[in-house]
Design a protein around this motif. Structure first.
Motif, PDB file in Angstrom:
ATOM      1  N   MET A   1       1.004   4.924 -14.997  1.00 57.41           N
ATOM      2  CA  MET A   1       0.528   4.017 -16.012  1.00 57.41           C
ATOM      3  C   MET A   1       1.662   3.638 -16.960  1.00 57.41           C
ATOM      4  SD  MET A   1      -2.886   4.235 -18.341  1.00 57.41           S
ATOM      5  CE  MET A   1      -2.494   5.558 -19.424  1.00 57.41           C
ATOM      6  N   ILE A   2       2.495   4.605 -17.309  1.00 59.60           N
ATOM      7  CA  ILE A   2       3.610   4.318 -18.219  1.00 59.60           C
ATOM      8  C   ILE A   2       4.633   3.421 -17.538  1.00 59.60           C
ATOM      9  CG2 ILE A   2       5.521   5.362 -19.473  1.00 59.60           C
ATOM     10  CD1 ILE A   2       3.676   7.745 -20.009  1.00 59.60           C
ATOM     11  N   ALA A   3       4.865   3.644 -16.258  1.00 54.63           N
ATOM     12  CA  ALA A   3       5.820   2.800 -15.535  1.00 54.63           C
ATOM     13  C   ALA A   3       5.336   1.350 -15.495  1.00 54.63           C
ATOM     14  CB  ALA A   3       6.016   3.334 -14.124  1.00 54.63           C
ATOM     15  N   GLY A   4       4.052   1.147 -15.300  1.00 55.73           N
ATOM     16  CA  GLY A   4       3.505  -0.204 -15.294  1.00 55.73           C
ATOM     17  C   GLY A   4       3.669  -0.890 -16.641  1.00 55.73           C
ATOM     18  N   GLN A   5       3.463  -0.140 -17.706  1.00 57.47           N
ATOM     19  CA  GLN A   5       3.636  -0.711 -19.041  1.00 57.47           C
ATOM     20  C   GLN A   5       5.097  -1.050 -19.311  1.00 57.47           C
ATOM     21  OE1 GLN A   5       1.878   2.221 -21.568  1.00 57.47           O
ATOM     22  NE2 GLN A   5      -0.183   1.415 -21.297  1.00 57.47           N
ATOM     23  N   LEU A   6       6.006  -0.232 -18.818  1.00 58.57           N
ATOM     24  CA  LEU A   6       7.430  -0.523 -18.995  1.00 58.57           C
ATOM     25  C   LEU A   6       7.842  -1.773 -18.226  1.00 58.57           C
ATOM     26  CD1 LEU A   6       8.951   3.065 -18.838  1.00 58.57           C
ATOM     27  CD2 LEU A   6       8.727   1.589 -20.840  1.00 58.57           C
ATOM     28  N   VAL A   7       7.337  -1.909 -17.003  1.00 59.26           N
ATOM     29  CA  VAL A   7       7.648  -3.102 -16.209  1.00 59.26           C
ATOM     30  C   VAL A   7       7.080  -4.343 -16.885  1.00 59.26           C
ATOM     31  CG1 VAL A   7       7.172  -4.259 -14.004  1.00 59.26           C
ATOM     32  CG2 VAL A   7       7.850  -1.859 -14.041  1.00 59.26           C
ATOM     33  N   GLY A  38       1.202  -5.014 -15.194  1.00 57.19           N
ATOM     34  CA  GLY A  38      -0.019  -5.004 -15.983  1.00 57.19           C
ATOM     35  C   GLY A  38      -1.261  -4.657 -15.185  1.00 57.19           C
ATOM     36  N   ALA A  39      -1.313  -5.051 -13.942  1.00 59.20           N
ATOM     37  CA  ALA A  39      -2.517  -4.826 -13.144  1.00 59.20           C
ATOM     38  C   ALA A  39      -2.893  -3.344 -13.049  1.00 59.20           C
ATOM     39  CB  ALA A  39      -2.353  -5.441 -11.765  1.00 59.20           C
ATOM     40  N   PRO A  40      -1.989  -2.467 -12.656  1.00 55.38           N
ATOM     41  CA  PRO A  40      -2.404  -1.064 -12.570  1.00 55.38           C
ATOM     42  C   PRO A  40      -2.566  -0.388 -13.931  1.00 55.38           C
ATOM     43  CG  PRO A  40      -0.130  -1.294 -11.841  1.00 55.38           C
ATOM     44  CD  PRO A  40      -0.642  -2.670 -12.109  1.00 55.38           C
ATOM     45  N   SER A  41      -1.754  -0.763 -14.895  1.00 56.44           N
ATOM     46  CA  SER A  41      -1.826  -0.054 -16.177  1.00 56.44           C
ATOM     47  C   SER A  41      -3.031  -0.491 -17.005  1.00 56.44           C
ATOM     48  CB  SER A  41      -0.534  -0.243 -16.967  1.00 56.44           C
ATOM     49  OG  SER A  41      -0.341  -1.584 -17.314  1.00 56.44           O
TER      50      SER A  41
END
Length: 64
Positions: A1-7, A38-41
């Motif tokens: 989730m954090i990686a998705g937000q960073l991307v 954004g989709a997964p996070s």
């Protein structure tokens, strides 16, 4: 989730820093990291938030 937000954040930062003379094709391609991050996070965060809502208020939770 954090990686998705960073991307997603990195993609938005790049979009914010684009000059006005950026080619249209590049402006069309650069939102892809925002959607891919954004989709997964966002779905995971929504699930976490709604899981903490009491059952009697479950119908009202998405509206808040």
């Amino acid at each position: 989730m954090i990686a998705g937000q960073l991307v997603m954040s990195a993609g938005l930062l790049v979009l914010c820093l684009l000059p006005a003379i950026t080619p249209v094709w590049l402006v069309a391609v650069l939102p892809m990291p925002v959607s891919l991050g954004g989709a997964p996070s966002v779905t995971a965060m929504t699930g976490l938030l709604l899981a903490g809502v009491p059952a009697e208020r479950a119908g009202l939770a998405p509206a808040c």
